[in-house]
Design an enzyme around this catalytic site. Sequence first.
Site, mmCIF file in Angstrom:
data_model
loop_
_atom_site.group_PDB
_atom_site.id
_atom_site.type_symbol
_atom_site.label_atom_id
_atom_site.label_comp_id
_atom_site.label_asym_id
_atom_site.label_seq_id
_atom_site.Cartn_x
_atom_site.Cartn_y
_atom_site.Cartn_z
ATOM 1 N N TYR A 154 0.861 -1.207 0.000
ATOM 2 C CA TYR A 154 0.000 0.000 0.000
ATOM 3 C C TYR A 154 0.892 1.251 0.000
ATOM 4 O O TYR A 154 0.530 2.294 -0.532
ATOM 5 C CB TYR A 154 -0.953 -0.027 1.199
ATOM 6 C CG TYR A 154 -2.164 0.855 1.009
ATOM 7 C CD1 TYR A 154 -3.055 0.636 -0.034
ATOM 8 C CD2 TYR A 154 -2.412 1.915 1.881
ATOM 9 C CE1 TYR A 154 -4.163 1.455 -0.211
ATOM 10 C CE2 TYR A 154 -3.519 2.732 1.715
ATOM 11 C CZ TYR A 154 -4.388 2.491 0.676
ATOM 12 O OH TYR A 154 -5.486 3.302 0.508
ATOM 13 N N LYS A 161 -2.961 8.593 2.689
ATOM 14 C CA LYS A 161 -4.209 8.461 3.476
ATOM 15 C C LYS A 161 -4.015 9.048 4.878
ATOM 16 O O LYS A 161 -4.955 9.585 5.463
ATOM 17 C CB LYS A 161 -4.646 6.999 3.566
ATOM 18 C CG LYS A 161 -5.175 6.415 2.269
ATOM 19 C CD LYS A 161 -6.408 7.133 1.741
ATOM 20 C CE LYS A 161 -7.073 6.392 0.600
ATOM 21 N NZ LYS A 161 -8.099 7.176 -0.094
HETATM 22 P P1 NAP Z 1 -12.402 3.529 -8.101
HETATM 23 O O1 NAP Z 1 -13.750 3.073 -8.497
HETATM 24 O O2 NAP Z 1 -11.286 3.228 -9.037
HETATM 25 O O3 NAP Z 1 -12.464 5.070 -7.764
HETATM 26 C C1 NAP Z 1 -11.305 5.883 -7.708
HETATM 27 C C2 NAP Z 1 -11.677 7.177 -8.364
HETATM 28 O O4 NAP Z 1 -10.625 8.136 -8.270
HETATM 29 C C3 NAP Z 1 -11.980 7.001 -9.845
HETATM 30 O O5 NAP Z 1 -13.231 7.564 -10.128
HETATM 31 C C4 NAP Z 1 -10.860 7.786 -10.496
HETATM 32 O O6 NAP Z 1 -11.217 8.339 -11.732
HETATM 33 C C5 NAP Z 1 -10.666 8.862 -9.470
HETATM 34 N N1 NAP Z 1 -9.471 9.651 -9.748
HETATM 35 C C6 NAP Z 1 -8.180 9.254 -9.775
HETATM 36 N N2 NAP Z 1 -7.384 10.276 -10.108
HETATM 37 C C7 NAP Z 1 -8.205 11.358 -10.288
HETATM 38 C C8 NAP Z 1 -8.005 12.711 -10.644
HETATM 39 N N3 NAP Z 1 -6.785 13.217 -10.870
HETATM 40 N N4 NAP Z 1 -9.100 13.525 -10.749
HETATM 41 C C9 NAP Z 1 -10.324 13.069 -10.531
HETATM 42 N N5 NAP Z 1 -10.587 11.792 -10.193
HETATM 43 C C10 NAP Z 1 -9.533 10.959 -10.075
HETATM 44 O O7 NAP Z 1 -11.966 2.875 -6.696
HETATM 45 P P2 NAP Z 1 -12.598 2.906 -5.232
HETATM 46 O O8 NAP Z 1 -11.966 1.755 -4.539
HETATM 47 O O9 NAP Z 1 -14.059 3.036 -5.280
HETATM 48 O O10 NAP Z 1 -11.948 4.229 -4.604
HETATM 49 C C11 NAP Z 1 -12.688 5.273 -4.009
HETATM 50 C C12 NAP Z 1 -12.035 5.727 -2.725
HETATM 51 O O11 NAP Z 1 -12.176 4.685 -1.758
HETATM 52 C C13 NAP Z 1 -10.540 6.007 -2.825
HETATM 53 O O12 NAP Z 1 -10.222 7.137 -2.028
HETATM 54 C C14 NAP Z 1 -9.932 4.750 -2.233
HETATM 55 O O13 NAP Z 1 -8.633 4.971 -1.706
HETATM 56 C C15 NAP Z 1 -10.933 4.499 -1.130
HETATM 57 N N6 NAP Z 1 -10.883 3.159 -0.524
HETATM 58 C C16 NAP Z 1 -10.963 2.051 -1.311
HETATM 59 C C17 NAP Z 1 -10.899 0.803 -0.724
HETATM 60 C C18 NAP Z 1 -10.963 -0.460 -1.555
HETATM 61 O O14 NAP Z 1 -10.587 -1.515 -1.052
HETATM 62 N N7 NAP Z 1 -11.449 -0.406 -2.772
HETATM 63 C C19 NAP Z 1 -10.753 0.679 0.665
HETATM 64 C C20 NAP Z 1 -10.683 1.835 1.439
HETATM 65 C C21 NAP Z 1 -10.740 3.075 0.831
HETATM 66 P P3 NAP Z 1 -10.626 7.657 -13.076
HETATM 67 O O15 NAP Z 1 -10.928 6.212 -13.010
HETATM 68 O O16 NAP Z 1 -11.316 8.405 -14.148
HETATM 69 O O17 NAP Z 1 -9.140 7.905 -13.031
#
Ligand code: NAP
Length: 254
Positions: A154, A161
Amino acid sequence: MLMQGKRGLVVGVANKWSIAWGITQKLAAEGAELALTYQNERMGRNVRELAETLEKPLLIPMDVTSDKQVIMTFELLKRVWGHLDFLVHAVAFAPREALDGQFVATSREDFRIAHDVSAYSLTALANSAQPLMGEGGSIIALTYLGSTRVIPNYNVMGVAKAALEASVRYLAADLGPQGIRVNAVSAGPIKTLAASGIAGFGSKMRHHRDRAPLRRDTETEEVADASLFLLSPMSRGVTGQVLYVDGGYCIMGD
Ligand code: NAP
């Protein structure tokens, strides 16, 4: 209908597996009016398709690393809605090579990118949102346990984070007197596009399932329910907090 009459911006819908999309659906079901952003045209197609299921959504292109695009987004929200009640920050990114191997090898540029996209963006968005929130509002950010524990691979995302969670506390202190609350939801591992960039993510999920007190995966819908709580008046006395939605994994010592 906890969110009836409320308008909010959700940043971070990429596809139907996105945590932000789970949150969006929950908020829509509770009566909220929603604006969604997408980073680029490729993702814009997905987001437009998903948004067809929402009532009168606003769709806005925004890369969170561009001050100009952030300003334009909030100008548009001001023009069309004149007011904002809530904001969901669900964006994170680090170059793939930084999410494999040792943290100590992180380059200056990868460190900068991870922090710009995943941590600073919350402050930029909150600063633009505050004049639209007037006498009160709620802001949430999505985070992960890698902020306080060392999670293999990570790496720099954990450090970003940690900055995000500290930002939540500073923003909560700054914006609290205006009635704006700022909190984070720390989700257990969920299979999404962003998660697929982390080396060994599948084994992290198995480990979580085996060790979490609830002995199962974290579901997007339970993260969305907790988000709804923090965005709604039900949590009106809560600010500056990180709420873990991880089946209790974070309490375990091993
Ligand atoms: P996700 O569907 O891939 O979402 C991540 C988002 O970030 C995408 O919409 C991506 O857009 C966007 N992004 C990245 N760079 C960007 C930029 N420069 N400007 C605008 N948007 C941008 O994955 P997710 O897991 O749902 O992630 C959402 C949040 O949850 C994140 O903060 C992640 O760290 C957090 N989280 C995830 C998990 C897990 O296990 N999945 C656990 C804890 C926390 P594009 O695809 O268009 O680049």
